[in-house]
Write a protein that holds these residues in place. Structure first.
Motif, short mmCIF file in Angstrom:
data_model
loop_
_atom_site.label_atom_id
_atom_site.label_comp_id
_atom_site.label_asym_id
_atom_site.label_seq_id
_atom_site.Cartn_x
_atom_site.Cartn_y
_atom_site.Cartn_z
N GLN A 80 0.76 -1.05 -0.39
CA GLN A 80 0.09 0.06 -0.14
C GLN A 80 0.93 0.93 0.13
O GLN A 80 1.70 1.22 0.46
N ASP A 81 0.20 2.48 -0.24
CA ASP A 81 1.01 3.37 -0.55
C ASP A 81 1.31 3.80 0.90
O ASP A 81 0.48 3.90 1.91
N TYR A 82 1.98 5.12 1.06
CA TYR A 82 2.85 5.22 2.76
C TYR A 82 1.95 6.03 3.69
O TYR A 82 1.36 5.11 4.83
N LYS A 83 0.49 7.04 3.02
CA LYS A 83 -0.37 7.48 3.58
C LYS A 83 -1.89 6.18 4.42
O LYS A 83 -2.06 6.47 5.03
N SER A 84 -1.80 5.44 3.60
CA SER A 84 -2.57 4.08 3.14
C SER A 84 -2.10 3.45 4.68
O SER A 84 -2.56 3.15 6.10
N GLY A 138 9.04 8.02 5.80
CA GLY A 138 8.38 8.36 5.45
C GLY A 138 9.35 10.36 5.35
O GLY A 138 9.21 10.98 4.76
N ILE A 139 10.20 10.37 6.09
CA ILE A 139 10.96 11.10 6.52
C ILE A 139 12.35 11.42 5.21
O ILE A 139 12.06 12.38 4.19
N ASP A 140 13.02 9.77 5.19
CA ASP A 140 13.72 9.98 3.93
C ASP A 140 13.65 10.10 2.84
O ASP A 140 13.52 10.33 1.53
N ASP A 141 12.30 9.66 2.52
CA ASP A 141 11.47 10.01 1.08
C ASP A 141 10.75 11.28 1.02
O ASP A 141 9.74 11.27 -0.04
N GLY A 142 10.50 11.85 1.82
CA GLY A 142 10.23 12.56 1.67
C GLY A 142 8.15 13.12 1.07
O GLY A 142 7.59 14.51 1.67
N THR A 143 7.88 12.08 2.13
CA THR A 143 6.17 12.15 2.24
C THR A 143 5.85 13.17 4.06
O THR A 143 5.12 13.55 3.97
N LEU A 144 7.04 13.17 4.47
CA LEU A 144 6.86 13.66 5.67
C LEU A 144 7.94 14.62 5.72
O LEU A 144 8.88 14.72 5.52
N LYS A 145 7.11 15.66 7.00
CA LYS A 145 8.08 16.77 7.35
C LYS A 145 9.55 16.16 7.56
O LYS A 145 10.32 15.10 8.60
N GLN A 146 10.22 16.86 7.25
CA GLN A 146 11.68 16.64 7.91
C GLN A 146 12.03 17.70 9.14
O GLN A 146 11.54 18.46 9.50
N MET A 147 11.81 16.09 10.07
CA MET A 147 11.81 16.33 11.64
C MET A 147 12.49 15.68 12.60
O MET A 147 12.76 14.85 12.04
N ASN A 148 13.07 15.70 13.82
CA ASN A 148 13.45 15.12 14.48
C ASN A 148 13.35 14.32 15.10
O ASN A 148 11.66 13.58 14.94
N LEU A 179 -12.90 8.34 14.73
CA LEU A 179 -11.37 7.71 14.97
C LEU A 179 -10.40 8.22 13.81
O LEU A 179 -8.96 8.83 13.55
N HIS A 180 -10.89 8.19 13.06
CA HIS A 180 -10.42 8.74 11.74
C HIS A 180 -10.12 9.74 11.04
O HIS A 180 -8.81 11.04 10.68
N GLN A 181 -10.90 11.22 11.75
CA GLN A 181 -10.39 12.65 11.91
C GLN A 181 -9.25 13.12 13.17
O GLN A 181 -8.68 13.47 12.53
N VAL A 182 -9.27 12.22 14.30
CA VAL A 182 -7.67 12.00 15.08
C VAL A 182 -6.74 11.93 14.17
O VAL A 182 -5.52 12.45 13.94
N ALA A 183 -6.83 11.04 13.27
CA ALA A 183 -5.97 9.78 12.86
C ALA A 183 -5.15 11.50 11.46
O ALA A 183 -4.80 11.26 11.31
N GLN A 184 -6.48 11.33 10.54
CA GLN A 184 -6.03 12.77 10.10
C GLN A 184 -5.65 13.98 10.61
O GLN A 184 -4.51 14.25 10.04
N LEU A 185 -5.51 14.38 11.54
CA LEU A 185 -4.94 15.10 11.92
C LEU A 185 -3.57 14.92 12.22
O LEU A 185 -2.65 15.74 11.90
N VAL A 186 -3.05 14.40 12.87
CA VAL A 186 -2.52 13.66 13.24
C VAL A 186 -1.07 13.07 11.95
O VAL A 186 0.32 13.92 11.62
N LYS A 191 2.50 15.43 7.75
CA LYS A 191 3.05 14.83 6.66
C LYS A 191 3.64 16.66 5.92
O LYS A 191 3.35 16.74 6.26
N ASN A 192 4.45 16.70 4.40
CA ASN A 192 5.14 16.64 3.74
C ASN A 192 4.37 18.11 3.14
O ASN A 192 3.87 17.39 1.56
N HIS A 193 3.88 19.17 2.86
CA HIS A 193 3.22 19.93 1.60
C HIS A 193 3.57 20.26 0.83
O HIS A 193 5.40 20.99 1.35
#
Length: 193
Positions: A80-84, A138-148, A179-186, A191-193
């Motif tokens: 699956q894709d990273y988000k899923s 996720g950070i390495d492939d740019g899907t997630l923000k660069q963060m500690n 539950l989906h809303q909370v996961a979506q907020l996280v 996620k890297n915009h």
């Protein structure tokens, strides 16, 4: 029943009894005599498997983390894709805590106690490594923000713990939509915009 099965059943009874008592009384209010009574075994039986209360507490933490590890590994579909994968992972983690509230409260106490510093698995915690490795991907492939990495992993995990505690204390009704809303907020936060 084989000897191994009998031993496994006794250890499971000891672990389950300890979980209940720690939730009710904390670590200091849970003597081995009470654990033996709760587990329905002789006090000597506990000492046959665990040399001390400290050894029991540390072994129980390792047991719970291995249970969580199984749940997380089983729920991950690398096709699956990273988000899923993130949503499935987050929700499975949440469900583990909701289905095992004593484990949630035990782990929370454990990581905030001196036991955690003495835990030989602290640096090799397979559960924490799954979270960290998943976030790192996720950070390495740019899907997630660069963060500690450690900070982001803690934030993701703490969102699961907090949501499970809200559900378990019935402070807010949490159904599938919430539950989906909370996961979506996280997800939206990391996620890297």
């Amino acid at each position: 029943m084989s000897q191994e099965e009998i031993i496994a059943e006794k250890k499971k009874a000891i672990f389950e009894g300890t979980l209940e008592l720690v939730r009710e009384n904390g670590f200091h209010g849970t003597p081995m005599s009470l654990v033996a009574k709760k587990a329905g075994v002789a006090a000597g039986t506990i000492y046959h498997y665990f040399e001390s209360k400290d050894a029991l507490i540390i072994a129980l933490h390792g047991y719970l983390r291995s249970q969580m590890f199984k749940v997380m590994v089983e729920s991950d579909d690398e096709q699956q894709d990273y988000k899923s994968r993130f949503f499935a992972f987050w929700k499975k983690h949440y469900q583990f805590y909701v289905q095992n509230p004593n484990a949630l409260y035990f782990i929370e106490q454990f990581v905030n106690s001196p036991y955690y510093e003495r835990c030989p698995e602290k640096e090799n915690d397979r559960c924490q490594n799954i979270i960290s490795n998943f976030v790192k991907t996720g950070i390495d492939d740019g899907t997630l923000k660069q963060m500690n990495l450690k900070l982001m992993s803690i934030l993701v995990h703490s969102s699961v713990v907090t949501t499970a505690k809200i559900y378990l204390t019935k402070k807010v009704d949490i159904g599938d939509a919430e539950l989906h809303q909370v996961a979506q907020l996280v997800w939206d936060g990391i996620k890297n915009h």
